[in-house]
Design a protein around this motif. Sequence first.
Motif, short mmCIF file in Angstrom:
data_model
loop_
_atom_site.label_atom_id
_atom_site.label_comp_id
_atom_site.label_asym_id
_atom_site.label_seq_id
_atom_site.Cartn_x
_atom_site.Cartn_y
_atom_site.Cartn_z
N ILE A 81 1.21 -1.06 -0.55
CA ILE A 81 0.06 0.22 0.06
C ILE A 81 0.73 1.39 0.21
O ILE A 81 0.77 2.08 -0.83
N ASP A 82 1.52 1.47 0.87
CA ASP A 82 2.73 2.65 0.72
C ASP A 82 3.80 2.28 1.39
O ASP A 82 4.48 1.20 1.70
N PHE A 83 4.81 3.41 1.75
CA PHE A 83 5.78 2.76 2.59
C PHE A 83 5.89 4.57 3.94
O PHE A 83 5.13 5.42 4.12
N GLN A 84 6.30 3.66 4.69
CA GLN A 84 6.29 4.71 6.12
C GLN A 84 7.39 4.67 7.14
O GLN A 84 7.93 3.74 6.92
N ARG A 85 8.03 5.10 7.60
CA ARG A 85 9.18 5.53 8.45
C ARG A 85 9.07 5.86 9.31
O ARG A 85 8.13 6.68 9.76
N PHE A 86 9.69 5.49 10.79
CA PHE A 86 9.50 5.87 11.87
C PHE A 86 11.19 6.28 12.70
O PHE A 86 11.83 5.49 11.88
N VAL A 98 7.82 11.79 4.72
CA VAL A 98 8.90 11.67 4.15
C VAL A 98 8.42 12.13 2.62
O VAL A 98 7.56 12.26 2.29
N SER A 99 9.18 12.70 2.02
CA SER A 99 8.76 12.90 0.37
C SER A 99 8.22 12.48 -0.43
O SER A 99 9.04 11.25 -0.18
N ASP A 100 7.56 12.26 -1.59
CA ASP A 100 6.71 11.38 -1.90
C ASP A 100 8.08 10.17 -2.91
O ASP A 100 8.30 9.09 -2.94
N SER A 101 9.50 11.92 -3.46
CA SER A 101 10.65 10.78 -4.40
C SER A 101 11.32 10.33 -3.45
O SER A 101 11.61 8.99 -3.25
N LEU A 102 11.40 10.53 -1.91
CA LEU A 102 11.90 9.84 -1.19
C LEU A 102 11.13 8.10 -0.41
O LEU A 102 12.51 7.06 -0.98
N ALA A 103 10.38 8.92 -0.98
CA ALA A 103 9.49 6.99 0.05
C ALA A 103 10.06 6.09 -0.85
O ALA A 103 9.94 5.21 -1.26
#
Length: 244
Positions: A81-86, A94-99
């Motif tokens: 579904i997505d990317f998540q940073r903790f 985080v920005s879409d490009s970094l994600a």
Amino acid sequence: MKRFYLFYSFLIVIACKEAKSLTADEIVNQAIEISGGNLYAISTISFDFRDKTYVSKNKGTVLERIFKSDSLNYTDIKSNIDFQRFINDIPVTVSDSLAQLYSNSINSVHYFAQLPYRLNDTSVHKELIGEATIGTTNYYVVKVTFDQKNGGVDFEDTYMYWFNKETFKPDYLAYDFHTDGGGVRFRKAYNERYVDGIRFVDYENYKPRDPKETLDNILDAFLNDRLELLSKIELKNINISFEN
């Protein structure tokens, strides 16, 4: 006695026909079976690569990367579904490009660690394009391409796998890529080991001395010393736990 030889010759002919009739899917399926089979689908896999820990869960649909930087604990989670940073267990934006960049990096490490299992992903197209001999060992050569949908940003990359005709294990692989100026890489598997029934290998990672080398002639380049060792891909502290 004559009948015996005729029968024996008949069996050889049948065996040769059966060997030649193998499809790319059948070769990959046998490779997956000998490398762990359904254990991939019911396990959580963790390992260390360089200075980070990687974890694969839920049939590989949840991929994690865990590391420490500047005394902070980072956990990156890539799902379908997505990317998540903790950071220190606190979610950060985080920005879409970094994600996308982080997701690609995480997926790449897990992809190579879980070969040949990942060759049955829905976006993968496989084609048996021939056979080859490396040293005294005979190989099936399988070409892999990807759908644009679900194939990631690197869907235009093409891979080649050399499957040992006796063991069905992928002893060598190569791929071309189009980011950062593009190029070709060739990998030789070594240090094979099984952890709780799942096969893992490390890789010697080669690049051409001449950037004009192509994927089509990369094996010839390897056999004739036209490649140089770029790096080693080594997995450490591999752990397997089986999911309920």
